[in-house]
Design a protein around this motif. Sequence first.
Motif, PDB file in Angstrom:
ATOM      1  N   LYS A  50     -19.455   1.762  -6.885  1.00 50.19           N
ATOM      2  CA  LYS A  50     -19.797   0.517  -7.573  1.00 50.19           C
ATOM      3  C   LYS A  50     -19.119   0.483  -8.930  1.00 50.19           C
ATOM      4  CE  LYS A  50     -23.993  -0.319  -5.193  1.00 50.19           C
ATOM      5  NZ  LYS A  50     -25.310  -0.810  -5.174  1.00 50.19           N
TER       6      LYS A  50
ATOM      7  N   LEU B  12     -24.066  -4.479 -11.212  1.00 55.17           N
ATOM      8  CA  LEU B  12     -23.461  -3.447 -10.371  1.00 55.17           C
ATOM      9  C   LEU B  12     -22.825  -4.138  -9.177  1.00 55.17           C
ATOM     10  CD1 LEU B  12     -26.195  -0.679 -10.542  1.00 55.17           C
ATOM     11  CD2 LEU B  12     -24.058  -0.845 -11.814  1.00 55.17           C
TER      12      LEU B  12
ATOM     13  N   PRO C  41     -20.232  -3.784  -5.783  1.00 52.31           N
ATOM     14  CA  PRO C  41     -19.536  -2.883  -4.864  1.00 52.31           C
ATOM     15  C   PRO C  41     -18.029  -2.926  -5.087  1.00 52.31           C
ATOM     16  CG  PRO C  41     -21.166  -4.194  -3.688  1.00 52.31           C
ATOM     17  CD  PRO C  41     -21.062  -4.761  -5.087  1.00 52.31           C
TER      18      PRO C  41
END
Length: 164
Positions: free
Chosen positions: A76, A36, A38
Amino acid sequence: MAKLQPSSCRDSLWLAVLGPISAGGYGTWTGKWLLLVPAEEVDERWPAIAGATVVGFLGIAAKVSTAAHPRNADGKHVICVYTVDCQDHTDVARVLAMLRYLGYNGRLSYKEDGMTYAGRYGRGAALYVAQAGSNDFDQRREPVPVPPERLSSGMGAALAARTQ
């Protein structure tokens, strides 16, 4: 390699690259490490994953969600780094170690494609979990195979086409 940026691509849900795989690279036990990232970091991080995959340092394939993907609403993007066989702990650990080397030092989850095709996401979906900074992972449950009718769809189809 094309320099498409995940944050600005709106033509498809995913950008993907394939590694230098052999015939039959995708199968019943294929799975992926899930990263994941940003939104503000994805354009910087994706090229390293894509490049390492193409030259064979990572798994058999990798993909990143784009700006068009509806699951990016939380700010994300997801990067998936595929391995041939989720039951091959040596290869799964090798790819994890390379991800750590590339700077992915947080908690990471690994999910086999059988669980994805079963529609399982989020809590309880991970087959393996690596705690932050660790090159070890814990198995959370028994693996689920890809249904035979799905072996020719999705990432499997892309990999099969590449090996013909």
